[in-house]
Design a protein around this motif. Structure first.
Motif, PDB file in Angstrom:
ATOM      1  N   UNK A 234       0.778  -1.233   0.000  1.00  0.00           N
ATOM      2  CA  UNK A 234       0.000   0.000   0.000  1.00  0.00           C
ATOM      3  C   UNK A 234       0.814   1.290   0.000  1.00  0.00           C
ATOM      4  N   UNK A 235       2.126   1.216   0.195  1.00  0.00           N
ATOM      5  CA  UNK A 235       2.942   2.431   0.167  1.00  0.00           C
ATOM      6  C   UNK A 235       3.673   2.474  -1.175  1.00  0.00           C
ATOM      7  N   UNK A 236       3.391   3.488  -1.988  1.00  0.00           N
ATOM      8  CA  UNK A 236       4.064   3.559  -3.287  1.00  0.00           C
ATOM      9  C   UNK A 236       5.517   4.023  -3.130  1.00  0.00           C
ATOM     10  N   UNK A 237       6.429   3.213  -3.634  1.00  0.00           N
ATOM     11  CA  UNK A 237       7.847   3.571  -3.613  1.00  0.00           C
ATOM     12  C   UNK A 237       8.554   2.815  -4.728  1.00  0.00           C
ATOM     13  N   UNK A 238       9.754   3.284  -5.035  1.00  0.00           N
ATOM     14  CA  UNK A 238      10.535   2.663  -6.096  1.00  0.00           C
ATOM     15  C   UNK A 238      10.896   1.232  -5.724  1.00  0.00           C
ATOM     16  N   UNK A 239      11.135   0.431  -6.743  1.00  0.00           N
ATOM     17  CA  UNK A 239      11.481  -0.968  -6.526  1.00  0.00           C
ATOM     18  C   UNK A 239      12.794  -1.155  -5.783  1.00  0.00           C
TER      19      UNK A 239
END
Length: 63
Positions: free
Chosen positions: A23-28
């Motif tokens: 649920x937390x958008x962040x880079x791979x």
């Protein structure tokens, strides 16, 4: 610490990591780094709980 407490800690850590990854958008790359750090910390904690790494966290000064 008994086995039940250890399992509870591992399940809570796993669920929190899953929630963050989902649920937390962040880079791979940041997500992979976070996962690696959490796994390393949990492995070190487990080794300390089972007495394999009993010297870490309690420095001794020899005089």
């Amino acid at each position: 610490m008994d086995l039940f407490s250890i399992i509870i800690v591992l399940v809570v850590a796993g669920v929190l990591l899953w929630l963050i990854n989902t649920y937390v958008p962040m880079q791979g790359t940041i997500k992979s780094l976070l996962n690696g750090v959490v796994i390393i910390v949990l492995v070190i904690w487990l080794l300390q709980v089972f007495g394999v790494l009993s010297g870490i966290g309690s420095p001794r000064i020899h005089t």
